[in-house]
Design an enzyme around this catalytic site. Structure first.
Site, short mmCIF file in Angstrom:
data_model
loop_
_atom_site.label_atom_id
_atom_site.label_comp_id
_atom_site.label_asym_id
_atom_site.label_seq_id
_atom_site.Cartn_x
_atom_site.Cartn_y
_atom_site.Cartn_z
N GLY A 12 8.33 2.73 -2.86
CA GLY A 12 8.24 1.32 -2.51
C GLY A 12 7.33 0.52 -3.43
CB SER A 13 5.18 -2.40 -2.66
OG SER A 13 6.20 -3.13 -2.03
CB THR A 14 2.96 2.56 -4.54
OG1 THR A 14 4.12 3.38 -4.50
CG2 THR A 14 2.33 2.48 -3.16
CB VAL A 15 7.04 1.53 -8.20
CG1 VAL A 15 7.67 1.35 -9.58
CG2 VAL A 15 7.19 2.97 -7.74
#
Length: 599
Positions: free
Chosen positions: A305-308
């Site tokens: 998810g948004s951790t990328v």
């Protein structure tokens, strides 16, 4: 002519012949034959006495003394943390065995023996009744109890030397250390990975024992046992324990299915902690389930998810396509059949800094569209996505990253905000070392002193330093994770909230929440990644995973002796449990800035 005398034959004089005078007289030969006959009769009589007349007596005496080989067990090597604290050690634990044919005990001795063995009387009697010459009564018994059994002086009982494995950190380090089976062979974790190094080589010696099993004589030279070699990890037992406590509490508080925490040394890549809940007691091997045994931080993969997003933005900064203050049009738009939007926290326009702070999907996708497929794909691969971590740990997952040549526009768009690829929590934590180390990806190490692989440069130092400052916005009161701000330390990171994939679709009732970040910002010492699986009720990463990050960072940095870099009181925003009003405020912030992606 004179006639020959009686002592001469045909003129030979026996009394004067030196040769004939030396001949043994006949009576001597008869005497020797008689002696040989008497000796034979004596041997025959003795054989008759031993084998026929007194055979029972001599058979019993033969059984009372017999030669045997005594095995000398070797002690298994210790597992130590980075500071020499014991994570696993072997202690004396003898085996109690009995020769039923020789067993003799008074009623009082028998009652005391059964009590010390903690064995039902019927079970004990059944083992004695089986007969034979060797029956194990109890393996790996406490050494103190073994000494009490020895003091009973029960005939036919033998106390054999042995060891049992002890794990001082219990559940906290179980998934790292693993455990051994009844034969002291590694079954999980480090115990399995380093089985050859840890396992010693037993010795032996020849002995003569009496009927009570007591050694009365040694035969030949003994072969000494060789103890196993120690294994020292990079794990810090204090950091490991506190990480386990925090993730355990969070899972229980949010009635979640499971949770994991990874703590890395931001500069060296040393693994300081791998904690998971649920866990298990390594010394208790009964009724263990796969859910308990799995080292989820290493073996489980999920869409990050948004951790990328920070990596996509970093590459756009590196290429000079944008600056932190560049304003982007963040209206929803379509990529093929996909509508890219920011949900309830969407805006008409955002700066690049706000894209990170608010976790904008639209802004991230627009920056990814300006990146070459090959450059973006190779960057993600260099960060470790789609590559098995080289830590020599059983079951470490590879994850999934499709070759960039096969990407379609919609796939590239979803991958820019962490969908369509998968990774373990350990892989995500490692990727963040590239930001913490001024653009160089740290090689992971779990064994202290082991030669590390060379680091890989992903970004220029200035790009990484800029990204660290942007990540600080996430933990601000306007970001997606104000609850992640540690007391006394600067920090930055990225939240993630996503529906779990089931089959070909996503379940809107099941979520994963995570947070991955760095502290302190200017001189990073730790990278901490948190994942909580299926929290109930509140499920946003900023509310569920971020508080765990805060607590672990605070305690880990104090344990490592890192001085605070911020002069600040305790923040007003805290967990719901400790401050309901501040918790309600944090919920409102998280909901307004929710980075959950709709499918």
């Amino acid at each position: 002519m004179r006639a020959p005398s009686s002592n001469s034959v045909r003129g030979v004089n026996y009394s004067t012949s030196p040769l004939l005078a030396s001949k043994t007289p006949p009576w001597r030969s008869r005497f020797l034959v008689m002696l040989v006959g008497l000796g034979f009769l004596a041997l025959a009589g003795r054989a008759l006495y031993v084998q026929v007349l007194e055979s029972d007596f001599f058979q019993k005496k033969g059984e009372e003394r017999y030669a045997s080989t005594v095995q000398l067990p070797a002690s298994r090597g210790r597992i130590l943390d980075r500071n020499g604290q014991i994570l696993a050690i072997s202690v004396n634990a003898p085996t109690i065995s009995v020769n039923p044919q020789q067993f003799k005990a008074s009623g009082e001795q028998k009652r005391a023996l059964v009590s010390l063995l903690r064995m039902p009387l019927k079970e004990f009697d059944a083992k004695i009744a089986d007969g034979g010459a060797y029956v194990v009564l109890r393996r790996q018994i406490d050494d103190g109890i073994a000494q009490q059994i020895k003091a009973l002086k029960v005939k036919g009982l033998t106390i054999e030397p042995g060891y049992i494995r002890r794990y001082p950190e219990n559940e906290a380090a179980a998934h790292v250390v693993g455990f051994t089976d009844i034969e002291d062979k590694g079954q999980e974790g480090i115990e399995l990975t380093f089985q050859r190094q840890l396992q010693g080589h037993g010795g032996s010696r020849g002995v003569v024992k009496d009927r009570l099993g007591r050694i009365v004589e040694e035969l030949g030279e003994p072969v000494d046992p060789r103890d196993g070699r120690d294994v020292q990890l990079t794990v810090d037992s204090q950091v490991q324990a506190l990480a386990y406590q925090r993730i355990r509490d969070a899972v229980q508080q949010h009635h979640a299915k499971a949770g994991s925490v990874v703590v890395l040394d931001a500069q060296s890549g040393d693994i300081l902690a791998l904690a998971n809940y649920p866990s298990y007691l390594p010394g208790e091997r009964r009724n263990l389930t796969g859910a308990q045994l799995r080292n989820r931080a290493v073996t489980d993969v999920f869409e990050p998810g948004s951790t990328v997003k920070p990596f996509i933005v970093s590459m756009a900064l590196e290429k000079g396509f944008v600056r932190p203050d560049t304003v982007l049009d963040t209206h929803p738009f379509k990529v093929g059949p996909l509508l890219v939007n920011d949900g309830s926290h969407g805006r008409d326009a955002m700066t690049v800094a706000q894209v990170i702070q608010k976790s904008s999907n639209v802004g991230t996708v627009k920056m990814s569209q300006r990146l070459d497929n090959k450059e973006m794909g190779e960057m993600l691969a260099q960060l470790g996505f789609g590559t098995k971590p080289q830590i020599g740990f059983p079951g470490a997952a590879t994850g999934k990253l499709r070759p960039w040549k096969t990407w379609k526009p919609v796939e590239k768009a979803t991958m820019s905000y962490g969908y369509g690829l998968s990774a373990s929590l350990l892989q995500i934590a490692r990727a963040y070392t590239a930001i913490a180390r001024d653009g160089e990806l740290a090689p992971l190490t779990l064994i202290k002193g082991e030669e590390a692989l060379p680091s890989v440069r992903i970004f220029e130092p200035e790009t990484a330093r800029t990204m660290r400052q942007l990540l600080r916005g996430t933990v601000s009161t306007d970001g997606t994770a104000p609850l992640a701000q540690p007391i006394g330390y600067s920090a930055g990171g990225k939240t993630g909230t996503a529906e779990k994939q089931e089959g070909r679709g996503y379940n809107s009732d099941k979520h994963r929440a995570w947070f991955s970040g760095i502290a302190p910002i200017d001189h990073p010492r730790v990278v901490v990644a948190v994942m909580i699986d299926e929290p109930t009720g509140v499920y946003f990463g900023g509310l569920v995973a971020a508080p765990v990050f805060k607590q672990v960072v605070e305690q880990a940095l104090r344990t490592l002796g890192v001085p605070p870099d911020l002069d600040m009181p305790a923040p007003l925003v805290t967990t719901q449990a400790t401050n309901p009003k501040a918790g309600a405020r944090a919920v409102a912030v998280a909901q307004a800035n929710d980075d959950k992606v709709a499918h």
